[in-house]
Structures are given as C-alpha cells and as structure tokens.
Design an enzyme around this catalytic site. Structure first.
Site, PDB file in Angstrom:
ATOM      1  N   SER A 191      -9.619  -0.981   7.438  1.00 32.67           N
ATOM      2  CA  SER A 191      -9.147  -0.533   6.130  1.00 32.67           C
ATOM      3  C   SER A 191      -8.397  -1.856   5.446  1.00 32.67           C
ATOM      4  O   SER A 191      -8.116  -1.704   4.267  1.00 32.67           O
ATOM      5  CB  SER A 191      -7.949   0.413   5.990  1.00 32.67           C
ATOM      6  OG  SER A 191      -8.842   1.675   6.030  1.00 32.67           O
TER       7      SER A 191
ATOM      8  N   SER B 136      -9.413   1.801   3.435  1.00 34.99           N
ATOM      9  CA  SER B 136      -8.681   2.528   2.320  1.00 34.99           C
ATOM     10  C   SER B 136      -7.587   1.707   1.929  1.00 34.99           C
ATOM     11  O   SER B 136      -7.244   2.375   0.685  1.00 34.99           O
ATOM     12  CB  SER B 136      -7.951   3.572   3.258  1.00 34.99           C
ATOM     13  OG  SER B 136      -7.153   2.991   4.274  1.00 34.99           O
TER      14      SER B 136
ATOM     15  N   LYS C  36       0.791  -1.147  -0.038  1.00 35.59           N
ATOM     16  CA  LYS C  36      -0.081  -0.114   0.149  1.00 35.59           C
ATOM     17  C   LYS C  36       0.910   1.253   0.240  1.00 35.59           C
ATOM     18  O   LYS C  36       2.134   1.161   0.736  1.00 35.59           O
ATOM     19  CB  LYS C  36      -0.916   0.064   1.414  1.00 35.59           C
ATOM     20  CG  LYS C  36      -1.879   1.047   1.169  1.00 35.59           C
ATOM     21  CD  LYS C  36      -2.849   0.945   2.610  1.00 35.59           C
ATOM     22  CE  LYS C  36      -3.702   1.905   2.900  1.00 35.59           C
ATOM     23  NZ  LYS C  36      -4.419   1.832   4.169  1.00 35.59           N
TER      24      LYS C  36
HETATM   25  N1  GLN Z   1     -12.753   4.028   6.968  1.00 35.11           N
HETATM   26  C1  GLN Z   1     -11.879   4.311   8.135  1.00 35.11           C
HETATM   27  C2  GLN Z   1     -11.481   5.638   7.952  1.00 35.11           C
HETATM   28  O1  GLN Z   1     -11.678   6.255   7.134  1.00 35.11           O
HETATM   29  C3  GLN Z   1     -10.946   3.298   8.303  1.00 35.11           C
HETATM   30  C4  GLN Z   1      -9.603   3.451   7.532  1.00 35.11           C
HETATM   31  C5  GLN Z   1      -8.426   2.914   8.046  1.00 35.11           C
HETATM   32  O2  GLN Z   1      -8.632   1.833   8.622  1.00 35.11           O
HETATM   33  N2  GLN Z   1      -7.237   3.344   7.602  1.00 35.11           N
HETATM   34  O3  GLN Z   1     -11.078   6.061   9.030  1.00 35.11           O
END
Ligand code: GLN
Length: 474
Positions: A175, A151, A76
């Site tokens: 994420s 994400s 990532k």
């Molecule tokens: N969707 C969650 C957020 O926007 C989790 C994101 C993540 O785990 N990096 O914070």
C-alpha cells in the site's frame, strides 16, 4: 511559489529568508484547495498548521528549531493524532476522534514537522486503487481518469501533486510501494517491526508497517531515521539501534553490488511489456556499470498472493471485531435488540470489500478449515520467508517491477476482486517475508504514466536500500 522537491531546498529558502514556514503552509493549503477535485484530504488542519508554522518560524529565528522544521506532512487516515478525527476511510468510525498520538507521528512533531491534514485511503487499508474508501475515490494527478493506487492513494497523490512534502502511509501488502509507483514518487516499506505500530489502525498485525512517501531519497531516509526505533507502547517493535540513514547515502556510488532478479516476475502473464522493457533496461545498465546481475528462480511466486490473502483476512477478521457500535463510532439506529445492533451496525458501517475480507478471514479460521487454510498458509509463509532470505543472503538486492501494469482506469477492476488482488503480485513477497523494500521511479510509459522499480533487501538493510536507490536515481 514553485514546487518544493526536498527539505534541503526548503531549508535553503528558509535560511535565505525567501520563505517562512507560514508561507510554506499557505502554499500547500492553496494547492490543496486548487486540487480539491482529486479528493486527497478528508480533513485539512489549516488554522492549526498556520499557528504551528508561526511557532516554528520563531524557533528558527532563535536557533531552537528541530530537525524537521519546514517539513509539511500529511498522514493517512489510519494514524492517530490526538483530538483529531480518525476513520480508516470507513463509515464505521463516524465521529471518532483519537485519544492519543501514535509514536511515529509524535516523533515527527517532536522534531517540528507540521501535520497539514489526514488523507483519504481504502477502507481499513484494504485495496489497491483507493476505490474502497467510504469517502469516494482519489484521482491520479497525472490522469484524472486513473486510480492513484492504494490503499494509501491519498498519501501518494498529496506528494505527487505538491500538497505536502512527505506523507506517512501504511503498507501491509504494497500500500505504499504500489501507489508510489502509480504516482511517480518514492515509497518505502521498512522491515517489519522497524517502526512502532502504536497509533496505527490494525489491518493484518503481523504484516502492517508504517511507510514513507517522498520525492527524494534524502527526505525518506531522514524521516525513517526519526520515526524508527524502540517504543514502550509496542512490544513487537525492534530494539535494534537506528542507523543515521540520511548520513550514509553516498556509499552507493562506491560499491559494486550483487543483484538478483526473479525469472518468474519477468515472465508473468499480464506483465505490461513496457514495464518489462524498463526493468530489463535498468538491469542492463547495472551490468554495464560493473555490477553482478544474476537471474534467479523463485518458484514460490505463485503461492505468495494466496498466502497473503489467507493470513491477512484472518488477522483482519479478528482485528475488525472491535468495531461493533458499542463503545465508539457508528451505531445503527434501526436495531431492535443487541444482536441486531451488532449485525446492522456492521452491515451498514463496513463497505463491501471489508465485509468480503471479514467473511473470508472468519472462514479460514473456522474450526473445520483452520488446518487446511490458516495453518497451511503459516507454513507456506515460513517457506517464502526462508527462500527470500536465502536469496538476499547471496545477493545484496532483488530487483523487480513494483507493479505488473501502470495506473489503471477508475472502475477497470472494481467489480473483479481477483483482478484487483493481482495488482499486488510483486509487492506482497516482502510483506509475507517481513523484509524491507522500496519503490522508486523508473521512467514513464509511452502514454506518460509512471513506472516503478522495486528493490528488496534483507532485514534491516534500509541504509543499503537508500544508498542504492540514490545511486540508481542519479
Ligand atoms: N492491496 C493490498 C490489500 O488490499 C495491500 C493493502 C495494504 O498494503 N494495506 O490487502
């Protein structure tokens, strides 16, 4: 070349001379090109991967290859690899290149894994659909009109669409688990502090964990075993010994477990009926197989998302203050003086969602609201952790759906931030608590969209999570 589902299959192919690391790398590179419309990779390290493959093929021939020879990995765009671009899916890091390699990535390289490229993600890992990337959305390979989750959307689709065997993502509130569920693969978020965060771009530092995407439990366990553990570069990392997770996978078939499910999660408004059915069907099967399955109550569920969003935005507003155009990355060309340089750089460099979170975070940390929001959320976090741990001390696992719905359409929630935040409803509990959790495939909806099942366990019980997941997937 057929699709490779596991390192074991690859190892057999290598041993029997049917494939080489080089042919394997070429296979993945072909797929990356064929599926470039999915927008998964921000950069592909084609030549470098080929060269490394040749070196590892030679090591395989003389018997000196590491444990991950034949494992092709994508990372990532939040993980540092020395002398390679790194942007966190953001314009503000335009032109930035890592000066060092992060610990987890280095440990993979030390065992002869090959890194094939860096993967698209929501900007600074903020999002649930990969629509917040400065480089455009990633598409779900099962249905190109749908999101892959976020994400770490690029990392999930790379494994789903056979562009690499394993991806490393990051999980702050879901994420890794949520995109794994949307893409029909396995996604692990280990215990907070199990893996060094050195070389991981910070979002919410007291939540951030590196996570692993794979098609099999064996591969996931092996990768964790290699990347977890103490590290001089991260003073918060756990000093606990790392078990040989991949050697302990069969215990799941011999044990009878105590399993809890949370009443509130199955009665949530907005929970898709097919996801509910599938979760209940799994629970019933476990009961029929002689496990103890108990419904328990978790009245704090309503407070988990607000706590998460207060604390992570607070931490993000502080973490992201370093991107100011002074030392690296993007700098606005329209500035007249120092103050306008900061302002314009950050206004032009950050996307809307990141700006929203910096403002929210700055607000909850501001002198007049600190006690009402930040301090209170810290206290509620402790209550959520205590309540979660108390359930996990009485039960081996908590089972719940990974997400309330299957993969949604691109654009469906993008103008409603609150609706988008609800996609994390079930994943944030273990993030707030710091406990480990895994998402495994639990069949498909009638429309053919993957459904995920989430399993939570107590701190450092990754071995148990793997063994139980393996048992469930068999
Ligand atoms: N969707 C969650 C957020 O926007 C989790 C994101 C993540 O785990 N990096 O914070």
């Amino acid at each position: 070349m057929e699709k490779y589902s596991s390192l074991e299959v690859i190892r057999t192919g290598l041993k029997q001379g049917e494939i080489t690391c080089l042919s394997l790398v070429n296979h993945y590179l072909d797929n990356i090109e064929k599926k470039s419309h999915l927008n998964v990779f921000l950069e592909v390290y084609a030549e470098e991967a080929r060269q490394r493959a040749e070196v590892i093929d030679a090591k395989l021939a003389d018997g000196s290859a590491g444990r991950l020879a034949g494992m092709i990995v994508g990372i990532k765009d939040v993980l540092c690899l020395k002398d390679h671009g790194l942007q966190g899916g953001s314009r503000i890091l335009d032109g930035f290149s890592s000066q060092f390699t992060g610990t987890a990535v280095q440990k993979l390289l030390d065992e002869d894994a090959i890194i094939i490229g860096r993967q698209n993600c929501d900007e600074f890992a903020m999002g649930s659909s990969n629509e917040n990337s400065a480089f455009g959305p990633v598409l779900n390979d099962i249905d190109n009109e749908r999101v892959p989750g976020g994400s770490s959307g690029g990392s999930a689709v790379a494994v789903q669409a056979d562009m690499c065997l394993i991806s490393l993502g990051s999980d702050t509130g879901g994420s890794v688990r949520q995109p794994a569920a949307f893409c029909g693969i396995i996604g692990l978020k280990p215990t907070y502090s199990r893996i060094s965060r050195h070389g991981l771009i910070a979002y919410g530092s007291s939540f951030d964990v590196i996570g692993v995407f794979s098609k099999t439990i064996e591969d996931n366990a092996l990768v964790l075993e290699i990347i977890a553990g103490a590290d001089d570069f991260d003073s918060t990392v756990s000093q606990k010994d790392v078990p040989a997770y991949s050697a302990e996978l069969s215990i799941g078939t011999q044990k009878k477990y105590k399993i809890a499910y949370l009443k509130e999660t199955l009665h949530t408004e907005g929970l898709d009926s097919e996801i509910k059915e599938r979760t209940l069907a799994t629970l019933k099967k476990l009961k029929d197989d002689g496990h103890e399955v108990e419904e328990v109550s978790f009245p704090l569920l309503d407070y988990v998302l607000p706590t998460y969003y207060i604390l992570t935005t607070a931490e993000a507003s502080s973490n992201l203050s370093r991107y100011d155009g002074v030392k690296y990355g993007y700098r606005s060309e329209n500035a007249e003086d120092l103050a306008s340089m900061y302002k314009k750089t950050r206004t032009e460099g950050f996307g809307k969602e990141v700006q929203r979170r910096i403002m929210l975070g700055t607000f909850v940390l501001s002198a007049s609201y600190y006690d009402a929001y930040y301090n209170k959320a810290q206290k509620v976090r402790r209550m959520i952790r205590d309540a979660t741990k108390s359930l996990l001390q009485k039960h081996d696992f908590i089972l719940l759906p990974t997400t309330p719905t299957a993969a949604f359409k691109i654009g469906e929630h993008s103008s409603h931030p609150l609706e988008m935040y609800l996609a994390d409803l079930f994943t944030v509990q273990s993030s707030v608590a710091g406990t480990p959790a895994i998402s495994i495939p639990n069949g498909n909806s009638r429309e053919g969209l993957p459904i995920g099942l989430q399993i939570m366990a107590d701190d450092f019980k990754e071995a148990e999570l793997f063994a139980f997941s393996k048992y469930l997937l068999n």
